[in-house]
Design an enzyme around this catalytic site. Structure first.
Site, short mmCIF file in Angstrom:
data_model
loop_
_atom_site.label_atom_id
_atom_site.label_comp_id
_atom_site.label_asym_id
_atom_site.label_seq_id
_atom_site.Cartn_x
_atom_site.Cartn_y
_atom_site.Cartn_z
N GLU A 187 0.86 -1.25 -0.03
CA GLU A 187 0.02 -0.04 0.00
C GLU A 187 0.68 1.20 -0.06
O GLU A 187 1.43 1.63 1.03
CB GLU A 187 -0.82 0.18 1.12
CG GLU A 187 -1.86 -1.14 1.30
CD GLU A 187 -3.00 -1.02 0.31
OE1 GLU A 187 -3.17 -0.04 -0.42
OE2 GLU A 187 -3.78 -2.01 0.18
N CYS B 74 -2.86 8.60 2.46
CA CYS B 74 -2.38 8.41 1.18
C CYS B 74 -3.58 8.51 0.51
O CYS B 74 -3.25 8.57 -0.76
CB CYS B 74 -2.08 6.89 1.25
SG CYS B 74 -3.42 5.82 1.99
#
Length: 504
Positions: free
Chosen positions: A261, A295
């Site tokens: 990720e 993010c």
């Protein structure tokens, strides 16, 4: 008013309440500090190379026992973990605020994510479904099952210091896998607190194997050792694209599995039919929540040229009144950046943007200290220059305009990252085109909501430089298990597949 107590004093009091032992503090190691005021809580003991090896040994042994425990029983441990998280929610949330700098509601929201994924995983423990397949051979049946995989290393980042561990750990545990956690060296106190909460759940559970969930505080070398060891069946790593490439290279070199990720450079397309008031609210949260350190933060705003003036006027006014400051204070929406490196990256990106033809419309200054506080910035850009294509982990929103919807989608996709995306429109055609195979190329695509704030029910992750991994909901659990195709012959004959004859 700001609580006069230093942030780290509050943090240490929380650790004490959660029964984190005093022996974690040492003369040498990683310094635990708060970005709120720059104060230091002390130095935490770090895992030595020998300690990392011992942890992997213990995890490998725990796997041999844990894989034999029925999945619903494994789910019981996660249920107890969810209960303990509920009981400690306020303390854990405040600790997230103190160590990561999130505003209070975001800290509470992060711990709620932990609770939610525990609830999801408990149900999942009775739903690790396989398949029954038809066989071409008489007197045979085939099935596909999912088996526990092995020890899982979880490498997390500072911006979600506890939720990402829970996304991985809750699923791994019900799937039959032990976990080893290497948290960010910027947020070790939250990790210690969560480990203490997990230990409470284990004590209530009663018969969990030793080493089922372990914590290794350290720097890059700890993660490198975990990635290189073939006994670690899966390495789940959250962080920068640079870090992810390094992890993936090492893990792939031993033919292991990685779940990555990584970076996000998320865009919102605003069309002429969009509800601008709704868009402003979505932009504000997505672009400045967690001080731009998510993010899924909105970093690129792609606005149709006809509505850009009206939207930007509303946005600038909203940004001018954003409450920035100590995240413990009521009403504050923007806390500090994590450290001086983040502040320097913010300053440098704004300089680059101006050198590449950008105009700062609002923000971009540092209003207070101690702590690294910045005013979120909106920058009008002539196009997607180098600085726009690069993810800077801070609250900078680059604005560009477009003429046709196809052009907007092309701009949305024309960056290396592919995590989250969204469109604001009242047109069914535009919405469905955005969600089509020729629309957004991201792992997450939203209509009339921002790119930030995913729920645990859906698989979370992205494409391209984001790494391709999926965590949390849907069938992300399959990453933590190994697939096995089984064939059973219950006849008295031995026919071969595809009609092959082999008479002996």
């Amino acid at each position: 008013m700001t609580d006069p107590i230093p942030a780290v004093t509050q943090a240490r009091a929380i650790l004490s309440r959660l029964d984190v032992p005093d022996r974690v503090w040492r003369e040498h190691g990683i310094v635990a500090r708060s970005p709120i005021d720059g104060s230091e809580a002390g130095t935490l003991a770090v895992a030595t190379p020998d300690a990392v090896q011992v942890a992997i040994d213990r995890s490998a042994q725990a796997f041999l026992a844990w894989r034999r425990v029925p999945a619903p029983r494994r789910g019981e441990l996660v249920r107890l973990l969810g209960e303990e998280l509920r009981a400690s929610k306020d303390d854990l949330a405040l600790l997230v605020t103190l160590e990561a700098g999130k505003v209070v509601s975001e800290g509470l929201g992060e711990v709620q994510e932990m609770i939610d994924i525990c609830d999801f995983a408990v149900g999942l423990s009775r739903q690790l479904y396989g398949l029954t397949l038809p066989s071409e051979r008489p007197g045979h049946h085939m099935r596909e099952t999912w088996q526990p995989l092995g020890p899982v290393a979880i490498i997390t980042a500072f911006n979600f210091p506890v939720a990402v561990w829970a996304w991985n750990a809750a699923l791994a545990l019900v799937c039959g896998d032990p976990v080893i956690w290497k948290p960010s060296e910027k947020t070790p106190m939250t990790a210690l607190a969560v480990q203490a909460v997990f230990d409470r759940a284990v004590a209530r559970f009663g018969d969990a194997p030793d080493g089922l969930a372990q914590l290794l505080i350290g720097e890059r070398g700890v993660g490198e050792t975990l990635a290189a060891d073939p006994r670690v069946a899966l390495v789940s790593a959250t962080g920068s694209t640079r870090m992810g490439r390094a992890v993936a290279t090492v893990v792939a070199g031993r033919l292991g599995r990685s779940l990555l990720e990584l970076g996000g450079n998320n865009a919102m397309i605003v069309t002429p039919s969009a509800d601008l008031e709704m868009a402003v609210r979505a932009i504000a949260f997505s672009a400045v929540g967690t001080a731009g350190q998510r993010c899924t933060t909105l970093r690129r705003l792609l606005v149709h040229e006809d509505v850009a003036p009206a939207l930007l006027e509303r946005l600038v006014k909203a940004y001018e009144t954003l409450p920035c400051g100590d995240p413990r204070d009521a009403g504050v929406l923007v806390g500090p950046l994590i450290d001086e490196d983040a502040g320097a990256a913010f300053d440098d990106a704004l300089r680059q943007a101006e050198n590449q033809g950008g105009e700062v419309l609002v923000g971009g200054t540092r209003p207070r200290s101690p702590g690294i506080y910045v005013r979120p910035a909106i920058v009008r850009m002539p196009g997607q220059t180098d600085v726009v294509r690069h993810e800077t982990f801070s609250p900078i929103l680059y604005v560009m305009t477009w003429k046709t919807f196809d052009e907007a989608v092309e701009m949305q996709n024309a960056v290396p990252q592919g995590l989250s995306s969204c469109v604001f429109t009242d047109s069914v055609r535009e919405a469905e085109a955005f969600l089509s195979a020729w629309g957004s190329d991201c792992g997450i695509a939203n209509v009339n909501i921002g790119p930030s704030g995913a729920e645990i029910g859906g698989a979370f992750g992205g494409e391209k430089d984001t790494g391709g991994g999926r965590e949390s909901g849907s069938d992300a659990w399959k990453t933590y298990m190994r697939r096995q195709t089984q064939t059973v012959n219950f006849s008295a004959e031995l026919p071969l597949a595809q009609g092959v004859r082999f008479d002996v």
